[in-house]
Design an enzyme around this catalytic site. Structure first.
Site, PDB file in Angstrom:
ATOM      1  N   SER A  94       0.829  -1.200   0.000  1.00 28.98           N
ATOM      2  CA  SER A  94       0.000   0.000   0.000  1.00 28.98           C
ATOM      3  C   SER A  94       0.865   1.251   0.000  1.00 28.98           C
ATOM      4  O   SER A  94       1.974   1.254   0.551  1.00 28.98           O
ATOM      5  CB  SER A  94      -0.855  -0.024   1.272  1.00 28.98           C
ATOM      6  OG  SER A  94      -1.448   1.232   1.485  1.00 28.98           O
ATOM      7  N   TYR A 112      -2.195  -0.992  10.907  1.00 29.71           N
ATOM      8  CA  TYR A 112      -2.437  -1.557   9.569  1.00 29.71           C
ATOM      9  C   TYR A 112      -1.271  -1.213   8.640  1.00 29.71           C
ATOM     10  O   TYR A 112      -0.704  -2.081   7.975  1.00 29.71           O
ATOM     11  CB  TYR A 112      -3.747  -1.021   8.974  1.00 29.71           C
ATOM     12  CG  TYR A 112      -3.835  -1.262   7.483  1.00 29.71           C
ATOM     13  CD1 TYR A 112      -4.065  -2.537   6.976  1.00 29.71           C
ATOM     14  CD2 TYR A 112      -3.635  -0.210   6.562  1.00 29.71           C
ATOM     15  CE1 TYR A 112      -4.108  -2.769   5.602  1.00 29.71           C
ATOM     16  CE2 TYR A 112      -3.681  -0.430   5.195  1.00 29.71           C
ATOM     17  CZ  TYR A 112      -3.913  -1.709   4.722  1.00 29.71           C
ATOM     18  OH  TYR A 112      -3.937  -1.932   3.360  1.00 29.71           O
ATOM     19  N   LYS A 167       1.877  -3.630   6.646  1.00 30.65           N
ATOM     20  CA  LYS A 167       2.317  -3.612   5.241  1.00 30.65           C
ATOM     21  C   LYS A 167       3.822  -3.381   5.172  1.00 30.65           C
ATOM     22  O   LYS A 167       4.538  -4.046   4.427  1.00 30.65           O
ATOM     23  CB  LYS A 167       1.585  -2.520   4.451  1.00 30.65           C
ATOM     24  CG  LYS A 167       0.103  -2.778   4.273  1.00 30.65           C
ATOM     25  CD  LYS A 167      -0.157  -4.005   3.425  1.00 30.65           C
ATOM     26  CE  LYS A 167      -1.618  -4.362   3.357  1.00 30.65           C
ATOM     27  NZ  LYS A 167      -1.864  -5.702   2.829  1.00 30.65           N
TER      28      LYS A 167
HETATM   29  P1  NAD Z   1     -10.910  -7.252   1.050  1.00 30.72           P
HETATM   30  O1  NAD Z   1     -11.169  -7.204   2.504  1.00 30.72           O
HETATM   31  O2  NAD Z   1     -12.049  -7.064   0.115  1.00 30.72           O
HETATM   32  O3  NAD Z   1     -10.166  -8.613   0.656  1.00 30.72           O
HETATM   33  C1  NAD Z   1      -9.293  -9.275   1.546  1.00 30.72           C
HETATM   34  C2  NAD Z   1      -9.773 -10.711   1.653  1.00 30.72           C
HETATM   35  O4  NAD Z   1      -8.890 -11.420   2.535  1.00 30.72           O
HETATM   36  C3  NAD Z   1     -11.174 -10.827   2.226  1.00 30.72           C
HETATM   37  O5  NAD Z   1     -11.982 -11.601   1.345  1.00 30.72           O
HETATM   38  C4  NAD Z   1     -10.977 -11.543   3.565  1.00 30.72           C
HETATM   39  O6  NAD Z   1     -12.062 -12.396   3.869  1.00 30.72           O
HETATM   40  C5  NAD Z   1      -9.673 -12.288   3.327  1.00 30.72           C
HETATM   41  N1  NAD Z   1      -8.888 -12.586   4.529  1.00 30.72           N
HETATM   42  C6  NAD Z   1      -8.470 -11.712   5.487  1.00 30.72           C
HETATM   43  N2  NAD Z   1      -7.736 -12.365   6.407  1.00 30.72           N
HETATM   44  C7  NAD Z   1      -7.663 -13.663   6.017  1.00 30.72           C
HETATM   45  C8  NAD Z   1      -7.036 -14.827   6.559  1.00 30.72           C
HETATM   46  N3  NAD Z   1      -6.344 -14.789   7.696  1.00 30.72           N
HETATM   47  N4  NAD Z   1      -7.175 -15.997   5.909  1.00 30.72           N
HETATM   48  C9  NAD Z   1      -7.893 -16.072   4.756  1.00 30.72           C
HETATM   49  N5  NAD Z   1      -8.504 -15.008   4.199  1.00 30.72           N
HETATM   50  C10 NAD Z   1      -8.393 -13.811   4.823  1.00 30.72           C
HETATM   51  O7  NAD Z   1      -9.770  -6.158   0.744  1.00 30.72           O
HETATM   52  P2  NAD Z   1      -9.241  -5.572  -0.633  1.00 30.72           P
HETATM   53  O8  NAD Z   1      -9.634  -4.162  -0.704  1.00 30.72           O
HETATM   54  O9  NAD Z   1      -9.548  -6.490  -1.724  1.00 30.72           O
HETATM   55  O10 NAD Z   1      -7.686  -5.594  -0.340  1.00 30.72           O
HETATM   56  C11 NAD Z   1      -6.851  -6.663  -0.736  1.00 30.72           C
HETATM   57  C12 NAD Z   1      -5.453  -6.391  -0.232  1.00 30.72           C
HETATM   58  O11 NAD Z   1      -5.001  -5.150  -0.749  1.00 30.72           O
HETATM   59  C13 NAD Z   1      -5.356  -6.281   1.285  1.00 30.72           C
HETATM   60  O12 NAD Z   1      -4.146  -6.878   1.699  1.00 30.72           O
HETATM   61  C14 NAD Z   1      -5.318  -4.794   1.519  1.00 30.72           C
HETATM   62  O13 NAD Z   1      -4.645  -4.467   2.699  1.00 30.72           O
HETATM   63  C15 NAD Z   1      -4.548  -4.308   0.298  1.00 30.72           C
HETATM   64  N6  NAD Z   1      -4.808  -2.911  -0.027  1.00 30.72           N
HETATM   65  C16 NAD Z   1      -6.108  -2.499  -0.199  1.00 30.72           C
HETATM   66  C17 NAD Z   1      -6.358  -1.146  -0.476  1.00 30.72           C
HETATM   67  C18 NAD Z   1      -7.768  -0.640  -0.622  1.00 30.72           C
HETATM   68  O14 NAD Z   1      -7.969   0.552  -0.505  1.00 30.72           O
HETATM   69  N7  NAD Z   1      -8.749  -1.501  -0.888  1.00 30.72           N
HETATM   70  C19 NAD Z   1      -5.286  -0.252  -0.603  1.00 30.72           C
HETATM   71  C20 NAD Z   1      -3.993  -0.716  -0.450  1.00 30.72           C
HETATM   72  C21 NAD Z   1      -3.758  -2.056  -0.168  1.00 30.72           C
HETATM   73  N1  UFG Z   2     -12.727  11.201   3.212  1.00 27.12           N
HETATM   74  C1  UFG Z   2     -13.741  12.056   3.541  1.00 27.12           C
HETATM   75  N2  UFG Z   2     -14.848  11.547   4.139  1.00 27.12           N
HETATM   76  C2  UFG Z   2     -14.985  10.212   4.419  1.00 27.12           C
HETATM   77  C3  UFG Z   2     -13.941   9.339   4.064  1.00 27.12           C
HETATM   78  C4  UFG Z   2     -12.806   9.870   3.468  1.00 27.12           C
HETATM   79  O1  UFG Z   2     -13.652  13.260   3.326  1.00 27.12           O
HETATM   80  O2  UFG Z   2     -16.014   9.825   4.983  1.00 27.12           O
HETATM   81  C5  UFG Z   2     -11.521  11.739   2.564  1.00 27.12           C
HETATM   82  C6  UFG Z   2     -10.277  11.537   3.389  1.00 27.12           C
HETATM   83  O3  UFG Z   2     -10.102  12.573   4.287  1.00 27.12           O
HETATM   84  C7  UFG Z   2      -9.198  11.471   2.311  1.00 27.12           C
HETATM   85  C8  UFG Z   2      -9.922  10.908   1.098  1.00 27.12           C
HETATM   86  O4  UFG Z   2     -11.311  11.055   1.360  1.00 27.12           O
HETATM   87  O5  UFG Z   2      -8.803  12.766   1.993  1.00 27.12           O
HETATM   88  C9  UFG Z   2      -9.628   9.449   0.877  1.00 27.12           C
HETATM   89  O6  UFG Z   2      -9.829   8.741   2.094  1.00 27.12           O
HETATM   90  P1  UFG Z   2      -9.800   7.156   2.161  1.00 27.12           P
HETATM   91  O7  UFG Z   2     -10.038   6.766   3.572  1.00 27.12           O
HETATM   92  O8  UFG Z   2     -10.699   6.584   1.122  1.00 27.12           O
HETATM   93  O9  UFG Z   2      -8.327   6.804   1.697  1.00 27.12           O
HETATM   94  P2  UFG Z   2      -6.913   7.213   2.307  1.00 27.12           P
HETATM   95  O10 UFG Z   2      -6.151   7.855   1.206  1.00 27.12           O
HETATM   96  O11 UFG Z   2      -7.036   7.937   3.562  1.00 27.12           O
HETATM   97  O12 UFG Z   2      -6.286   5.784   2.658  1.00 27.12           O
HETATM   98  C10 UFG Z   2      -6.549   4.582   1.930  1.00 27.12           C
HETATM   99  C11 UFG Z   2      -6.321   3.425   2.864  1.00 27.12           C
HETATM  100  C12 UFG Z   2      -4.870   3.413   3.275  1.00 27.12           C
HETATM  101  C13 UFG Z   2      -4.020   3.348   2.043  1.00 27.12           C
HETATM  102  C14 UFG Z   2      -4.338   4.443   1.091  1.00 27.12           C
HETATM  103  C15 UFG Z   2      -3.568   4.284  -0.175  1.00 27.12           C
HETATM  104  O13 UFG Z   2      -7.170   3.521   3.983  1.00 27.12           O
HETATM  105  O14 UFG Z   2      -4.580   2.315   4.066  1.00 27.12           O
HETATM  106  O15 UFG Z   2      -5.725   4.459   0.821  1.00 27.12           O
HETATM  107  O16 UFG Z   2      -3.697   2.968  -0.619  1.00 27.12           O
HETATM  108  F1  UFG Z   2      -2.708   3.467   2.344  1.00 27.12           F
END
Ligand code: NAD
Ligand code: UFG
Length: 334
Positions: free
Chosen positions: A125, A151, A155
């Site tokens: 991330s 969190y 990562k």
């Molecule tokens: P998600 O929660 O939709 O998918 C993660 C999946 O992992 C879920 O289906 C959950 O059931 C499964 N899981 C969690 N712990 C587990 C375990 N111990 N054993 C088996 N399954 C398990 O999340 P996502 O948005 O698809 O994110 C996927 C990955 O990308 C995550 O590692 C997340 O941290 C990373 N990531 C997501 C974002 C974002 O904004 N969505 C940004 C940066 C990184």
């Molecule tokens: N925001 C609002 N109102 C809300 C939610 C979010 O104004 O109810 C704003 C936040 O202040 C931020 C922007 O929308 O400025 C995006 O917020 P998100 O929470 O969607 O995303 P972030 O960039 O804060 O962080 C997310 C994940 C992090 C990750 C990052 C980049 O939560 O873990 O994206 O991958 F690192």
């Protein structure tokens, strides 16, 4: 063709990636404990691709089950999506986050080692960059400094574990993909972001407001040093992100490689609201409230390395993501 195990493959990013992999001819198995996803995702993957991936409902922390899956699976590559990802919750439950994300990864690497699987793509991330002087994040920047939550630290620690392991095993190939802000849904409208519980991120909250499940969007601050005063982020369409994994799988190298996956173009919160309103034709109730602790004013990806080395770049924009999100919301209601 490589055989792939996708951990967390029924989740938001995992399911979109599994579709792109199957469409490119890969055989993909999924392991997921369904903590944050639903089994019905498999039906949708089958509808879209014509193939149903083999699914193991199992926890990465279940070492015996993991051993069995690797013993029988004969995988070439693992894509490791599984993890807990709610920033706020990680502050309340740090041990659960460290145990699930870090112990889960160590067990996974142990099973890979035992069964001779040397390739892994990891969902990292942009959060690992912490606070930087320059809002355009480049892979060469220092990571792990000024991280504000457990969190993000999971990562960062997992990235470091992969680097240490690569020193010990010269055959190991790890690609760490640093995602910026994934949004949007598959163009079929059959899969999209569908988190269990109350969401924390901007796009799922906008979706909840549009559906009337939350009364309004709280915009966290309009006094940032940006053009309209709201924070700017690099929102990447989840299908572009999914295709980045396919490109990564095709370019695995010995040791650890790191790539930012983002568009390179930031969008403000107010611009996101306007884009949603344009795509839906409806006003989105909003209220400006105070800043959220830990938010950076702006950040975006320098994604030149992924373009240069993986031949990957985004092709979809925020308007495409809004269109696909609305299509997904409409399909869910049908
Ligand atoms: P998600 O929660 O939709 O998918 C993660 C999946 O992992 C879920 O289906 C959950 O059931 C499964 N899981 C969690 N712990 C587990 C375990 N111990 N054993 C088996 N399954 C398990 O999340 P996502 O948005 O698809 O994110 C996927 C990955 O990308 C995550 O590692 C997340 O941290 C990373 N990531 C997501 C974002 C974002 O904004 N969505 C940004 C940066 C990184
Ligand atoms: N925001 C609002 N109102 C809300 C939610 C979010 O104004 O109810 C704003 C936040 O202040 C931020 C922007 O929308 O400025 C995006 O917020 P998100 O929470 O969607 O995303 P972030 O960039 O804060 O962080 C997310 C994940 C992090 C990750 C990052 C980049 O939560 O873990 O994206 O991958 F690192």
């Amino acid at each position: 063709m490589k055989k792939i195990l996708a951990t967390g493959g029924t989740g938001y990013i995992g399911s979109h990636t599994v579709i792109e992999l199957i469409n490119d001819g890969y055989e993909v198995d999924i392991i997921d404990n369904l903590f944050n996803s639903k089994i019905t995702v498999l039906d949708q993957i089958e509808k879209i691709t014509g193939k149903r991936p083999t699914f193991f409902q199992a926890d990465l922390l279940d070492e015996a089950k993991l051993d069995e899956i690797f013993r029988d699976g004969h995988y070439d590559t693992v894509i490791h999506f599984a993890g807990l990802k709610a920033v706020g919750e990680s502050v309340e439950k740090p041990l659960e986050y460290y145990h699930n994300n870090i112990t889960g990864t160590v067990y996974l690497l142990e099973a890979m080692k035992k069964y001779g699987v040397h390739e892994i793509v990891f969902s990292s991330s942009a959060t690992v960059y912490g606070v930087q002087d320059n809002p355009e994040f480049v892979e060469t920047m220092t990571t792990g400094m000024n991280l504000t939550n457990p969190y993000g630290r999971t990562k960062y620690f997992i990235e470091e574990i992969m680097k240490d392991y690569a020193i010990a095993d010269p055959e190991f190939k790890a690609t760490l993909l640093r995602y910026f802000n994934p949004i949007g849904a598959h163009e079929s409208g059959l899969i999209g972001e569908d988190p269990n519980g109350i969401p924390n991120n901007l796009m799922p909250i906008i979706m909840c407001v549009a559906e009337g499940r939350i009364d309004k969007l709280h915009i966290y601050g309009d006094d940032y040093p940006t053009a309209d005063g709201t924070c700017r982020r690099d929102y990447i369409h989840v299908v572009d992100l999914a295709k980045g994994h396919v490109a990564a799988i095709e370019h695995m190298k010995n040791g650890v490689e790191i790539y930012n996956l983002g568009t390179g173009t930031p969008t403000s919160v107010k611009e996101m609201v306007a884009a949603f309103e344009k795509a839906s034709g409806k006003e989105l109730p909003c209220e400006i409230t105070g800043r959220r602790a830990g938010d950076l004013a702006e950040m975006w990806a320098n994604a030149d390395k992924a373009k240069r080395e993986l031949g990957w770049q985004t092709t979809l924009n925020v308007d495409d993501a809004m269109r696909d999100t609305i299509n997904y919301l409409n399909k869910v209601k049908e």
